[in-house]
Each structure stands twice: as structure tokens, then as C-alpha cells.
Design a protein around this motif. Structure first.
Motif, PDB file in Angstrom:
ATOM      1  N   ASP A  44       0.727  -1.077  -0.002  1.00 40.28           N
ATOM      2  CA  ASP A  44       0.002  -0.065   0.019  1.00 40.28           C
ATOM      3  C   ASP A  44       0.984   1.274  -0.025  1.00 40.28           C
ATOM      4  O   ASP A  44       1.093   1.837   0.949  1.00 40.28           O
ATOM      5  CB  ASP A  44      -1.070  -0.072   1.230  1.00 40.28           C
ATOM      6  CG  ASP A  44      -1.909   1.090   1.201  1.00 40.28           C
ATOM      7  OD1 ASP A  44      -2.034   1.745  -0.006  1.00 40.28           O
ATOM      8  OD2 ASP A  44      -2.602   1.418   2.164  1.00 40.28           O
ATOM      9  N   ARG A  51      -3.832   9.749   0.466  1.00 47.43           N
ATOM     10  CA  ARG A  51      -4.945   8.914   0.675  1.00 47.43           C
ATOM     11  C   ARG A  51      -6.144   9.549   1.169  1.00 47.43           C
ATOM     12  O   ARG A  51      -7.116   9.472   0.581  1.00 47.43           O
ATOM     13  CB  ARG A  51      -4.589   7.737   1.418  1.00 47.43           C
ATOM     14  CG  ARG A  51      -5.935   6.850   1.795  1.00 47.43           C
ATOM     15  CD  ARG A  51      -5.616   5.566   2.837  1.00 47.43           C
ATOM     16  NE  ARG A  51      -4.722   4.845   2.398  1.00 47.43           N
ATOM     17  CZ  ARG A  51      -4.874   3.907   1.606  1.00 47.43           C
ATOM     18  NH1 ARG A  51      -6.040   3.701   0.659  1.00 47.43           N
ATOM     19  NH2 ARG A  51      -3.773   3.081   1.063  1.00 47.43           N
ATOM     20  N   LYS A  52      -5.886  10.340   2.357  1.00 48.36           N
ATOM     21  CA  LYS A  52      -6.993  10.998   2.927  1.00 48.36           C
ATOM     22  C   LYS A  52      -7.623  12.188   1.989  1.00 48.36           C
ATOM     23  O   LYS A  52      -8.773  12.416   1.988  1.00 48.36           O
ATOM     24  CB  LYS A  52      -6.615  11.660   4.193  1.00 48.36           C
ATOM     25  CG  LYS A  52      -7.715  12.593   4.916  1.00 48.36           C
ATOM     26  CD  LYS A  52      -7.088  13.102   6.233  1.00 48.36           C
ATOM     27  CE  LYS A  52      -8.289  13.986   7.003  1.00 48.36           C
ATOM     28  NZ  LYS A  52      -9.186  14.671   6.534  1.00 48.36           N
ATOM     29  N   GLU A  55      -9.572  10.529  -0.838  1.00 47.07           N
ATOM     30  CA  GLU A  55     -10.702   9.836  -0.290  1.00 47.07           C
ATOM     31  C   GLU A  55     -11.598  11.071   0.107  1.00 47.07           C
ATOM     32  O   GLU A  55     -13.014  11.032  -0.164  1.00 47.07           O
ATOM     33  CB  GLU A  55     -10.596   8.850   0.868  1.00 47.07           C
ATOM     34  CG  GLU A  55      -9.936   7.580   0.225  1.00 47.07           C
ATOM     35  CD  GLU A  55      -9.477   6.563   1.148  1.00 47.07           C
ATOM     36  OE1 GLU A  55      -9.500   6.923   2.453  1.00 47.07           O
ATOM     37  OE2 GLU A  55      -9.179   5.414   0.817  1.00 47.07           O
ATOM     38  N   LYS A  59     -14.766  10.969  -2.653  1.00 48.24           N
ATOM     39  CA  LYS A  59     -15.937  10.224  -2.125  1.00 48.24           C
ATOM     40  C   LYS A  59     -15.849   8.836  -2.268  1.00 48.24           C
ATOM     41  O   LYS A  59     -16.659   8.161  -2.424  1.00 48.24           O
ATOM     42  CB  LYS A  59     -16.991  10.861  -2.192  1.00 48.24           C
ATOM     43  CG  LYS A  59     -17.424  12.316  -1.904  1.00 48.24           C
ATOM     44  CD  LYS A  59     -17.114  12.679  -0.566  1.00 48.24           C
ATOM     45  CE  LYS A  59     -17.582  14.094  -0.164  1.00 48.24           C
ATOM     46  NZ  LYS A  59     -16.476  14.589   0.499  1.00 48.24           N
ATOM     47  N   LYS A  60     -14.595   8.428  -2.712  1.00 50.75           N
ATOM     48  CA  LYS A  60     -14.293   6.884  -3.146  1.00 50.75           C
ATOM     49  C   LYS A  60     -13.122   6.452  -2.396  1.00 50.75           C
ATOM     50  O   LYS A  60     -12.229   7.197  -1.839  1.00 50.75           O
ATOM     51  CB  LYS A  60     -13.918   6.842  -4.607  1.00 50.75           C
ATOM     52  CG  LYS A  60     -15.240   7.179  -5.360  1.00 50.75           C
ATOM     53  CD  LYS A  60     -15.103   7.015  -6.976  1.00 50.75           C
ATOM     54  CE  LYS A  60     -16.207   7.520  -7.607  1.00 50.75           C
ATOM     55  NZ  LYS A  60     -16.083   7.507  -9.162  1.00 50.75           N
ATOM     56  N   GLU A  61     -13.173   5.137  -2.335  1.00 45.99           N
ATOM     57  CA  GLU A  61     -11.526   4.580  -1.727  1.00 45.99           C
ATOM     58  C   GLU A  61     -10.685   4.920  -2.740  1.00 45.99           C
ATOM     59  O   GLU A  61     -10.892   4.893  -3.875  1.00 45.99           O
ATOM     60  CB  GLU A  61     -11.834   3.118  -1.516  1.00 45.99           C
ATOM     61  CG  GLU A  61     -10.916   2.385  -0.994  1.00 45.99           C
ATOM     62  CD  GLU A  61      -9.562   1.957  -1.753  1.00 45.99           C
ATOM     63  OE1 GLU A  61      -8.697   1.780  -1.219  1.00 45.99           O
ATOM     64  OE2 GLU A  61      -9.937   1.451  -3.045  1.00 45.99           O
ATOM     65  N   ALA A  62      -9.472   5.256  -2.033  1.00 46.44           N
ATOM     66  CA  ALA A  62      -8.470   5.929  -2.917  1.00 46.44           C
ATOM     67  C   ALA A  62      -8.023   5.072  -4.056  1.00 46.44           C
ATOM     68  O   ALA A  62      -7.979   5.499  -4.972  1.00 46.44           O
ATOM     69  CB  ALA A  62      -7.014   6.107  -1.839  1.00 46.44           C
ATOM     70  N   HIS A  63      -7.635   3.632  -3.753  1.00 47.73           N
ATOM     71  CA  HIS A  63      -7.311   2.708  -4.948  1.00 47.73           C
ATOM     72  C   HIS A  63      -8.358   2.693  -6.091  1.00 47.73           C
ATOM     73  O   HIS A  63      -7.930   2.692  -7.185  1.00 47.73           O
ATOM     74  CB  HIS A  63      -6.860   1.368  -4.352  1.00 47.73           C
ATOM     75  CG  HIS A  63      -5.175   1.711  -3.642  1.00 47.73           C
ATOM     76  ND1 HIS A  63      -4.339   2.068  -4.208  1.00 47.73           N
ATOM     77  CD2 HIS A  63      -5.044   1.635  -2.511  1.00 47.73           C
ATOM     78  CE1 HIS A  63      -3.336   2.339  -3.488  1.00 47.73           C
ATOM     79  NE2 HIS A  63      -3.796   1.809  -2.505  1.00 47.73           N
ATOM     80  N   SER A  64      -9.391   2.551  -5.571  1.00 46.45           N
ATOM     81  CA  SER A  64     -10.672   2.645  -6.747  1.00 46.45           C
ATOM     82  C   SER A  64     -10.614   3.752  -7.422  1.00 46.45           C
ATOM     83  O   SER A  64     -10.707   3.701  -8.487  1.00 46.45           O
ATOM     84  CB  SER A  64     -12.172   2.555  -6.112  1.00 46.45           C
ATOM     85  OG  SER A  64     -12.008   1.155  -5.317  1.00 46.45           O
TER      86      SER A  64
END
Length: 142
Positions: A44, A51-52, A55, A59-64
Motif C-alpha cells: 500500500d 490517501r485522505k 478519499e 468520496k471513493k476509496e483511494a485505490h478505486s
């Protein structure tokens, strides 16, 4: 140059990128290379602040989000023949201002604007510069 940010805004965003990269650089021991950080694992490799920021603003998970972003950015980030990739292969880095401009255009097309656009542009730029363009493409370009 894109019309997304003014020259002054680009200068301010560039300074933010430099500051965040300096902060990330504090986690390296002498002789370590990019990607060999002790602050987070290679499984990761996304730094906590970036990341914060990603996200909170996407409004999505960072990797997505980064996967979706890379799908839209294939032409400039994934294509081995793109000028950014050629510069990276030749010089070992990408031009920060060029990257900021190009990512801002892509993020605008994805529907981001205002302060969220600025924060996302900086966060994604920092991440790409931090891990390197080719490692980013290897991870997210499918």
C-alpha cells in the motif's frame, strides 16, 4: 498550458507539491530510492495524507479512484509513447507543472472543480511523482 488554473494558482499548487514531497522525503534513509519508504508498505504505497485527500474529495476509496482515474488517463499516463512517459524514461522524472496541468484537465473532465479539484490534483501529482510514473502505470493501467 491549460486554462484550468491561472499561472498564480499553478505556482501555488506546485509549491504544495514540493512541500508534500519534502514531507514524504523525510521518511527515507540515505541511499533509499523512491518506493523504498519506511512510512508505509509497498503493498500500500499510497502515503496517508494523499490517501485522505483523495478519499475526502473523491468520496471513493483511494485505490478505486486511482484505478478509475488511470482508466481516463490512459493516453497520457499509460501509453508508453506519451510525451510524459518518454520524458520519464529519458530523465527519470516528469515535469511537475506539466503533470499538474494535465491531471487538472482530466479531473475536470471527471467532474471535479473548485478547491476539490486543486486538492485532488496536488494529491495525485504527489503520489505519481513519489512512486514514479512507470510504477504508477504498472499498478493502475490495465
Amino acid at each position: 498550458m491549460s486554462d484550468i488554473f491561472t499561472t498564480e494558482e499553478l505556482s501555488a499548487l506546485s509549491a504544495q507539491v514540493d512541500e508534500q514531497l519534502r514531507e514524504l522525503g523525510k521518511g527515507y534513509e540515505p541511499g533509499m530510492r523512491k518506493g523504498e519508504t519506511q512510512l508505509f508498505s509497498m503493498e500500500d504505497d499510497l502515503p496517508p495524507k494523499q490517501r485522505k485527500d483523495i478519499e475526502d474529495n473523491s468520496k471513493k476509496e483511494a485505490h478505486s479512484f486511482l484505478q478509475e482515474f488511470a482508466d481516463k488517463a490512459k493516453e497520457i499516463l499509460c501509453n508508453a509513447e506519451s510525451d510524459l512517459r518518454k520524458d520519464y524514461e529519458l530523465l527519470g522524472e516528469v515535469n511537475k507543472v506539466t503533470l499538474l496541468e494535465r491531471l487538472a484537465v482530466l479531473l475536470t473532465v471527471m467532474g471535479f472543480s473548485g478547491i476539490g479539484l486543486q486538492i485532488l490534483t496536488v494529491a495525485v501529482t504527489v503520489y505519481i511523482i513519489h512512486v514514479g510514473l512507470k510504477p504508477f502505470a504498472d499498478k493502475y493501467c490495465k
